[in-house]
Design a protein around this motif. Structure first.
Motif, short mmCIF file in Angstrom:
data_model
loop_
_atom_site.label_atom_id
_atom_site.label_comp_id
_atom_site.label_asym_id
_atom_site.label_seq_id
_atom_site.Cartn_x
_atom_site.Cartn_y
_atom_site.Cartn_z
N HIS A 12 0.86 -1.19 0.00
CA HIS A 12 0.00 0.00 0.00
C HIS A 12 0.89 1.23 0.00
O HIS A 12 2.11 1.14 0.22
N LYS A 13 0.29 2.38 -0.22
CA LYS A 13 1.04 3.64 -0.23
C LYS A 13 1.43 4.01 1.20
O LYS A 13 0.79 3.59 2.16
N PRO A 14 2.50 4.83 1.34
CA PRO A 14 2.85 5.31 2.69
C PRO A 14 1.74 6.18 3.25
O PRO A 14 0.97 6.80 2.51
N GLU A 15 1.65 6.23 4.58
CA GLU A 15 0.60 6.99 5.23
C GLU A 15 0.79 8.49 5.06
O GLU A 15 -0.19 9.24 4.99
N SER A 16 2.04 8.95 4.98
CA SER A 16 2.30 10.37 4.79
C SER A 16 2.23 10.72 3.31
O SER A 16 2.24 9.84 2.44
N ALA A 17 2.18 12.00 3.02
CA ALA A 17 2.13 12.46 1.64
C ALA A 17 3.41 12.05 0.89
O ALA A 17 4.51 12.10 1.45
N SER A 18 3.23 11.61 -0.35
CA SER A 18 4.38 11.19 -1.15
C SER A 18 4.03 11.27 -2.62
O SER A 18 2.88 11.51 -3.00
N LEU A 19 5.04 11.05 -3.44
CA LEU A 19 4.84 11.07 -4.89
C LEU A 19 3.84 10.00 -5.32
O LEU A 19 3.14 10.17 -6.34
N LEU A 20 3.74 8.92 -4.57
CA LEU A 20 2.84 7.82 -4.95
C LEU A 20 1.38 8.25 -4.97
O LEU A 20 0.56 7.62 -5.64
N ASP A 21 1.06 9.32 -4.26
CA ASP A 21 -0.32 9.80 -4.24
C ASP A 21 -0.77 10.27 -5.62
O ASP A 21 -1.97 10.35 -5.89
N LEU A 22 0.20 10.58 -6.51
CA LEU A 22 -0.13 11.08 -7.84
C LEU A 22 -0.18 9.97 -8.88
O LEU A 22 -0.48 10.24 -10.05
N LEU A 23 0.09 8.73 -8.46
CA LEU A 23 0.28 7.66 -9.44
C LEU A 23 -0.88 6.67 -9.51
O LEU A 23 -0.74 5.60 -10.09
N GLY A 24 -2.03 7.02 -8.94
CA GLY A 24 -3.19 6.15 -9.06
C GLY A 24 -3.35 5.23 -7.87
O GLY A 24 -2.51 5.17 -6.97
N PRO A 25 -4.45 4.45 -7.84
CA PRO A 25 -4.75 3.55 -6.72
C PRO A 25 -3.92 2.27 -6.79
O PRO A 25 -3.28 1.97 -7.80
N TYR A 26 -3.97 1.52 -5.69
CA TYR A 26 -3.33 0.21 -5.65
C TYR A 26 -4.15 -0.75 -6.52
O TYR A 26 -5.38 -0.72 -6.51
N PRO A 27 -3.52 -1.65 -7.29
CA PRO A 27 -2.07 -1.85 -7.44
C PRO A 27 -1.47 -1.11 -8.64
O PRO A 27 -0.31 -1.30 -8.97
N TRP A 28 -2.30 -0.27 -9.29
CA TRP A 28 -1.85 0.36 -10.54
C TRP A 28 -0.70 1.31 -10.33
O TRP A 28 0.08 1.55 -11.26
N TYR A 29 -0.59 1.89 -9.12
CA TYR A 29 0.51 2.83 -8.90
C TYR A 29 1.87 2.13 -8.99
O TYR A 29 2.89 2.77 -9.24
N ILE A 30 1.90 0.81 -8.80
CA ILE A 30 3.17 0.08 -8.91
C ILE A 30 3.67 0.12 -10.35
O ILE A 30 4.86 0.34 -10.60
N ILE A 31 2.75 -0.09 -11.31
CA ILE A 31 3.13 -0.01 -12.72
C ILE A 31 3.53 1.41 -13.07
O ILE A 31 4.53 1.65 -13.76
N SER A 32 2.72 2.39 -12.59
CA SER A 32 3.04 3.80 -12.85
C SER A 32 4.40 4.17 -12.26
O SER A 32 5.18 4.90 -12.88
N LEU A 33 4.70 3.64 -11.07
CA LEU A 33 5.97 3.93 -10.42
C LEU A 33 7.14 3.38 -11.21
O LEU A 33 8.18 4.03 -11.35
N GLU A 34 6.96 2.19 -11.77
CA GLU A 34 8.04 1.60 -12.56
C GLU A 34 8.27 2.40 -13.84
O GLU A 34 9.42 2.64 -14.23
N LEU A 35 7.20 2.83 -14.48
CA LEU A 35 7.34 3.67 -15.68
C LEU A 35 7.99 5.01 -15.34
O LEU A 35 8.83 5.51 -16.10
N LEU A 36 7.60 5.57 -14.19
CA LEU A 36 8.20 6.83 -13.76
C LEU A 36 9.67 6.66 -13.45
O LEU A 36 10.50 7.51 -13.82
N ALA A 37 10.03 5.56 -12.77
CA ALA A 37 11.43 5.30 -12.45
C ALA A 37 12.26 5.16 -13.72
O ALA A 37 13.38 5.68 -13.80
N PHE A 38 11.70 4.49 -14.73
CA PHE A 38 12.41 4.35 -16.00
C PHE A 38 12.60 5.70 -16.67
O PHE A 38 13.69 6.03 -17.16
#
Length: 246
Positions: free
Chosen positions: A193-219
């Protein structure tokens, strides 16, 4: 020794507070000094400093684990070094001691991306002058600066293949972290799940789609880092036209 205790009632950290901005200013100063004085630093024998920094990181991390044990906060669900910045810390230690190029290639991206996220949006409960405040910021500052030191002072440079090595490393790590999360109820690499505090993950969609978004962003961000820090060819001499002898 309240500064070493487990209760954070007197040390509640607030993002973008004076202490937070101070640490960000120190980050900018360290990065600026590394870049401005890189040529001068090349003139010094810094091997003892490199090994000393590696030992310091290990000792600081060891004291952090002692702190968790003393305050009955050490749990396998969050204490083993499976977070990206914890992994980057040990990569930094290995790089400082071994100077292996492949370790630099991975740390450059995991360190800059992971530590920058942590420094700008800290997931932290304890403010200055608590031990945890110093541990958090000192480790992340070093994780961010060490690959830049190896780039600007030691002459290491990433290649386009460095991005592929890093993405392969992360994608091998992810299934293992998912299994540990499932067994322990943890949230390593924020794969549960996303961290409880504010983070960049808040902009990347709900679970579990933010994981794919995060990987694309990291690339994408890795491409940007490579473009900024890759080795550039100098101006090649202009070849004189060939003249046939009479």
């Amino acid at each position: 020794m309240s500064w070493f205790g487990g209760s954070y009632g007197d040390y509640d950290f607030n993002m973008f507070s004076a202490s937070h901005f101070t640490m960000l200013a120190i980050l900018m100063m360290l990065v600026g000094c590394l870049y401005i004085f890189k040529e001068r630093l090349k003139l010094f024998q810094l091997r003892k400093v490199e090994v000393g920094t590696a030992v310091f990181l290990l000792l600081l991390e060891a004291v952090y684990h002692v702190w968790m044990v003393v305050n009955e906060n050490w749990q396998i669900s969050h204490a083993i070094p499976l977070e990206l910045c914890s992994i980057s810390l040990f990569l930094a230690v290995i790089l400082l001691i071994s100077k292996k190029k492949i370790v630099y290639e991975i740390l450059l991206f995991t360190g800059l991306l992971g530590a920058s996220q942590a420094l700008f949006t800290p997931y932290l409960n304890y403010d200055f002058p608590h031990f945890r405040f110093f541990h958090f910021f000192m480790t992340h500052l070093l994780i961010f600066c060490i690959p830049l030191y190896f780039t600007w002072v030691k002459g290491y440079r990433p290649s386009i293949y460095s991005i592929g090595k890093t993405m392969l490393f992360l994608n091998i790590l992810m299934p293992f972290a998912m299994i540990v999360n499932w067994l322990t109820g943890g949230n390593y690499l924020y794969l549960s799940h996303k961290p409880e505090s504010a983070s960049l993950l808040d902009l990347l969609g709900p679970y579990p789609w933010y994981i794919i978004s995060l990987e694309l962003l990291a690339f994408s961000l890795s491409i940007m880092i490579w473009l900024l820090l890759r080795k550039r060819e100098g101006n090649l001499p202009v070849e004189k036209p060939f003249r046939r002898r009479a």
